[in-house]
Scaffold this active site. Structure first.
Site, PDB file in Angstrom:
ATOM      1  CG  LEU A  92      -1.813   1.229   1.413  1.00  0.00           C
ATOM      2  CD1 LEU A  92      -2.813   1.325   0.275  1.00  0.00           C
ATOM      3  CD2 LEU A  92      -2.538   1.164   2.742  1.00  0.00           C
ATOM      4  CG  HIS A 139       8.233   4.729   9.666  1.00  0.00           C
ATOM      5  ND1 HIS A 139       7.730   5.926   9.205  1.00  0.00           N
ATOM      6  CD2 HIS A 139       9.579   4.766   9.461  1.00  0.00           C
ATOM      7  CE1 HIS A 139       8.728   6.658   8.714  1.00  0.00           C
ATOM      8  NE2 HIS A 139       9.857   5.979   8.865  1.00  0.00           N
TER       9      HIS A 139
END
Length: 337
Positions: free
Chosen positions: A124, A228
Site C-alpha cells: 500500500l 513507523h
C-alpha cells in the site's frame, strides 16, 4: 476521481517511481526492475484466473482525469507456500525457584512460520500529492470489497505487516542489535534482499533459539511492536476494521503484524451487494464502490443514492463508466468511514 484497477505492463514506470519514493523498510516494493516486472506478470496471471494457490493481485490507483498513476495496493492470496514467511512471536518464559523465593517472567522472541498460507494485505503506497480526502481509505479498503466478493480465492485469515521504526537513513534500532550479534549486513541491505526473495540468509544466520528480550539494547527493546510514524494512519484504519496484534512482529524492524478473520473484517461484514441504477445522484452519501468482476476489478469512492429496501444504488453515468458496470449489474459497496 481515483479509480483502482489491476496493474498493466504499461504501469511499470509509475510502479518503479513509487518503489523509489517508498524508501527503506517498504519490503514489498523494492527498487528492483526484474522483480517489479515479475510482480506485474504474476498479477496479470492471477487476474486472468490462473489456478495458483499463491495468486497475487497488484493494483494501481489512476486519476480518471489525467490518467496519472498515483498509488498502489495489493493482496497476496497465500504467503509462504514456496518461499518461507518468517515472523518473530513475542512470548514469555518463567524462571522460578520456590526455595529462593524467586519468580521472574522474561519475554522472548521466537522465530517461526506460523502465518504460512494466510492472505496478506500488502504494497500500500500513495504519492504525497494525493494524500488527502478519502484516497488513502480507497486504496486500503477496496481490498476488503474484493475479499468480500471472492472469499473462495483467499484464506480465512488475513494479515498485514506494518512498517516498523527506522530513521530517515533507514537505520532500524532493532536490526542494529541483530546485526551486531548475528549478522554483518546493514538494515537496508537485509530489507532489500528479503524484498527480492533472497531469504536464505535468514535461515542461515538468524538465531535458532528464542531471544531473551531483556538482553537486547534499550533502543531495540523500545521499538518492538511499534510502527513507523508514517504508518500510524494505516494501522489505525486496520484496527478500526477489527485487526489486532497477537504478538507477531517483523524479523527486521520489529514492526507489528496484525490479523483478522476474513468474515470479521468490518468492511467485509458490512458490505452490501446491490444492483446498479444509472441516473442523477441527488445529495447522496460517499460510498466505497467496486464491481464484482475479479478480472476487470474496479473500485472508487463517490456519492450515491442507496435504496436498501430495493437493493439498488443510483450512480452517475461517469461513475458507471469508471467501474465498468451497466444498468442492472451487481455492485458491492460499503461506507467509506
Amino acid at each position: 476521481m481515483l479509480v483502482v484497477r489491476p496493474i498493466k505492463q504499461s504501469d511499470f514506470a509509475a510502479l518503479f517511481a513509487m518503489a523509489d519514493e517508498s524508501g527503506v523498510g517498504f519490503t514489498s516494493l523494492p527498487v528492483d526492475e526484474p522483480l517489479l516486472h515479475d510482480k506485474i506478470a504474476h498479477s496479470l496471471r492471477s487476474f486472468s484466473g490462473e489456478s495458483d494457490p499463491e495468486r497475487f493481485f497488484l493494483m494501481v490507483a489512476e486519476d480518471s482525469e489525467t490518467g496519472e498513476v498515483v498509488g498502489t495496493t495489493a493482496i497476496d492470496a497465500a504467503v509462504g507456500l514456496t518461499t518461507p514467511f518468517y515472523t518473530y512471536h513475542l512470548g514469555k518464559v518463567v524462571h522460578a525457584s520456590r526455595s529462593l523465593n524467586v519468580y521472574n517472567v522474561v519475554e522472548t522472541l521466537t522465530l517461526g512460520n506460523d502465518y504460512t498460507g494466510v492472505t496478506e494485505l500488502c504494497t500500500l503506497f500513495l504519492r504525497e500529492s494525493h494524500r488527502g480526502g478519502n484516497n488513502g481509505r480507497l486504496l486500503s479498503k477496496c481490498r476488503f470489497l474484493m475479499l468480500a466478493e471472492h472469499p473462495e480465492v483467499f484464506n480465512s485469515m488475513v494479515i498485514a505487516e506494518m512498517r516498523g521504526v527506522s530513521d530517515e537513513q533507514g537505520n532500524s534500532p532493532f536490526w542494529q542489535w541483530l546485526e551486531q550479534h548475528f549478522f554483518s549486513v546493514d538494515f537496508p541491505t537485509a530489507d532489500y534482499l528479503t524484498g527480492v526473495g533472497r531469504k536464505e540468509f535468514i535461515a542461515e544466520l538468524m538465531p535458532k533459539h528464542p531471544i531473551y528480550v531483556n538482553l537486547l539494547s534499550e533502543q531495540a527493546q523500545s521499538v518492538i511492536g511499534k510502527v513507523h510514524e508514517k504508518t500510524v494512519p494505516a494501522l489505525k484504519l486496520l484496527q478500526a476494521e477489527g485487526f489486532q496484534n497477537r504478538g507477531y512482529v517483523d524479523i527486521f524492524d520489529a514492526g507489528p503484524t496484525v490479523e483478522c478473520q476474513l468474515d470479521n473484517i468490518h468492511s467485509v461484514a458490512q458490505s452490501q451487494k446491490v444492483n446498479v441504477v444509472i441516473g442523477d445522484v441527488i445529495g447522496g452519501d460517499a460510498m466505497l464502490l467496486a464491481n464484482t468482476n475479479l478480472s476487470q476489478f474496479r473500485a472508487c469512492v463517490d456519492k450515491v443514492n442507496l435504496n436498501t429496501k430495493r437493493a439498488e444504488v443510483t450512480i452517475t453515468a461517469s461513475t458507471a463508466k469508471a467501474l465498468r458496470v451497466s444498468e442492472g449489474d451487481p455492485l458491492r459497496l460499503v461506507a467509506v468511514r
